[in-house]
Motif scaffolding. Structure first.
Motif, short mmCIF file in Angstrom:
data_model
loop_
_atom_site.label_atom_id
_atom_site.label_comp_id
_atom_site.label_asym_id
_atom_site.label_seq_id
_atom_site.Cartn_x
_atom_site.Cartn_y
_atom_site.Cartn_z
N ARG A 83 0.88 -1.24 -0.18
CA ARG A 83 0.00 -0.06 -0.04
C ARG A 83 0.98 1.28 0.05
NH1 ARG A 83 -2.35 2.14 4.96
NH2 ARG A 83 -1.03 1.98 6.84
N PHE A 84 2.09 1.01 0.35
CA PHE A 84 3.21 2.19 0.21
C PHE A 84 3.72 2.50 -1.17
CE2 PHE A 84 2.69 1.80 4.94
CZ PHE A 84 3.14 3.21 5.29
N HIS A 85 3.48 3.63 -1.64
CA HIS A 85 4.04 3.90 -2.95
C HIS A 85 5.07 5.01 -3.05
CE1 HIS A 85 0.78 1.26 -4.35
NE2 HIS A 85 -0.08 2.01 -3.51
N LEU A 86 6.18 5.00 -3.44
CA LEU A 86 7.10 6.06 -3.46
C LEU A 86 7.24 6.94 -4.57
CD1 LEU A 86 10.16 4.31 -1.40
CD2 LEU A 86 8.03 5.68 -0.66
N HIS A 87 7.46 8.05 -4.76
CA HIS A 87 7.46 8.87 -5.77
C HIS A 87 8.45 10.31 -5.43
CE1 HIS A 87 3.24 7.66 -7.19
NE2 HIS A 87 2.97 7.70 -5.91
N PHE A 88 9.58 10.05 -6.33
CA PHE A 88 10.72 10.97 -6.15
C PHE A 88 10.71 12.19 -6.88
CE2 PHE A 88 11.96 6.81 -4.70
CZ PHE A 88 12.68 6.77 -3.67
N THR A 89 11.06 13.34 -6.38
CA THR A 89 10.95 14.65 -6.97
C THR A 89 12.35 14.58 -7.63
OG1 THR A 89 11.82 15.67 -5.12
CG2 THR A 89 9.58 15.69 -5.34
N PRO A 90 12.35 15.45 -8.69
CA PRO A 90 13.57 15.64 -9.62
C PRO A 90 14.77 16.38 -8.73
CG PRO A 90 11.88 16.40 -11.03
CD PRO A 90 11.01 16.16 -9.53
N THR A 91 15.82 16.07 -8.95
CA THR A 91 16.75 16.83 -7.78
C THR A 91 16.63 18.40 -8.30
OG1 THR A 91 18.56 15.25 -8.70
CG2 THR A 91 19.19 17.29 -7.94
N SER A 92 16.77 19.19 -7.12
CA SER A 92 16.62 20.62 -7.07
C SER A 92 14.97 21.09 -7.51
CB SER A 92 17.43 21.37 -7.96
OG SER A 92 18.71 20.94 -7.76
N ALA A 93 14.07 19.96 -7.07
CA ALA A 93 12.70 20.23 -7.19
C ALA A 93 11.79 20.14 -6.12
CB ALA A 93 12.11 19.61 -8.62
N SER A 94 12.36 20.34 -5.09
CA SER A 94 11.78 20.11 -3.71
C SER A 94 10.58 21.05 -3.72
CB SER A 94 12.59 20.31 -2.57
OG SER A 94 13.02 21.87 -2.40
N TRP A 95 10.53 22.02 -4.45
CA TRP A 95 9.28 23.00 -4.24
C TRP A 95 8.02 22.27 -4.96
CZ3 TRP A 95 6.72 24.00 -8.98
CH2 TRP A 95 7.71 23.49 -10.26
N LEU A 96 8.15 21.15 -5.54
CA LEU A 96 7.13 20.37 -6.03
C LEU A 96 6.43 19.70 -4.91
CD1 LEU A 96 8.72 18.71 -9.23
CD2 LEU A 96 6.72 20.46 -9.20
N ASN A 97 7.04 19.53 -3.71
CA ASN A 97 6.54 18.66 -2.60
C ASN A 97 5.93 19.59 -1.52
OD1 ASN A 97 6.37 16.87 -0.59
ND2 ASN A 97 8.43 16.10 -0.87
N LEU A 98 4.52 19.47 -1.49
CA LEU A 98 3.92 20.49 -0.49
C LEU A 98 4.44 20.40 0.77
CD1 LEU A 98 0.11 20.03 -1.74
CD2 LEU A 98 1.98 21.98 -2.03
N VAL A 99 5.04 19.13 1.38
CA VAL A 99 5.57 19.24 2.82
C VAL A 99 6.63 20.07 2.85
CG1 VAL A 99 7.26 17.33 2.66
CG2 VAL A 99 5.84 17.64 4.62
N GLU A 100 7.55 20.40 1.70
CA GLU A 100 8.39 21.48 2.03
C GLU A 100 7.97 23.03 2.25
OE1 GLU A 100 11.61 20.73 1.83
OE2 GLU A 100 11.54 18.81 1.18
N ARG A 101 6.59 23.02 1.78
CA ARG A 101 6.00 24.43 2.25
C ARG A 101 5.61 24.58 3.61
NH1 ARG A 101 6.12 28.30 3.32
NH2 ARG A 101 4.37 29.85 3.48
N TRP A 102 5.10 23.26 4.15
CA TRP A 102 5.09 23.04 5.44
C TRP A 102 6.27 23.31 6.33
CZ3 TRP A 102 6.43 20.26 9.67
CH2 TRP A 102 5.66 20.38 10.90
N PHE A 103 7.13 22.72 6.06
CA PHE A 103 8.60 22.82 6.72
C PHE A 103 8.96 24.49 6.55
CE2 PHE A 103 9.91 18.67 5.84
CZ PHE A 103 10.23 18.28 7.00
#
Length: 151
Positions: free
Chosen positions: A66-86
């Motif tokens: 049930r766990f699925h991993l998706h990796f953001t491209p290098t230098s694209a952490s802005w795509l990850n909403l948890v980074e906005r939370w950080f």
């Protein structure tokens, strides 16, 4: 700090660790597993940090389909909403705080998570993907043009 953001509700599962090895990440995955109902799939958006890709983690995930991993491209952490939370954690809790010990810092983070989860709100993209990409293209053009003018 490890954090998982429920993008639908805005609720956060967070955990501070002294280190960020695969052992600590595995413990965090256990925490996620314990806090997300078994009937739901879990999609994790991760950066390309090596800790997320070790044999220990791959073996753990192989036993949990049930766990699925998706990796953001290098230098694209802005795509990850948890980074906005950080960023919100940093802006609202940490930047001007005085923490005389690691424990005080961890307590401040835990208090922020608890307060946030009392009234969580999901992050919402305000622009379409095309608008974002157009903005990035304009930035790249301006940057390239400024290098030509400076030379």
């Amino acid at each position: 700090m490890f954090a998982a953001l429920n993008t639908r509700t805005g609720k956060v599962i967070g955990q501070t660790q002294q280190r960020h090895r695969s052992e600590e990440f595995r413990k965090f995955l256990d925490t996620i597993e314990a806090n997300v109902p078994a009937k739901l799939d879990v999609h994790l958006i991760l950066d390309n940090y090596g800790t997320h890709k070790t044999a220990k983690i791959r073996n753990w995930l192989a036993r949990r389909p049930r766990f699925h991993l998706h990796f953001t491209p290098t230098s694209a952490s802005w795509l990850n909403l948890v980074e906005r939370w950080f960023a919100a954690l940093t802006e609202k809790q940490l930047r001007r705080g005085v923490h005389r010990s690691t424990k005080e810092l961890q307590d401040a983070i835990a208090a922020f998570i608890k307060n946030h989860n009392n009234n969580p709100k999901p992050f919402v993209w305000n622009k379409t993907a095309d608008q974002i990409l157009d903005s990035v293209a304009r930035f790249c053009t301006r940057t390239l043009e400024s290098r030509i003018v400076d030379q």
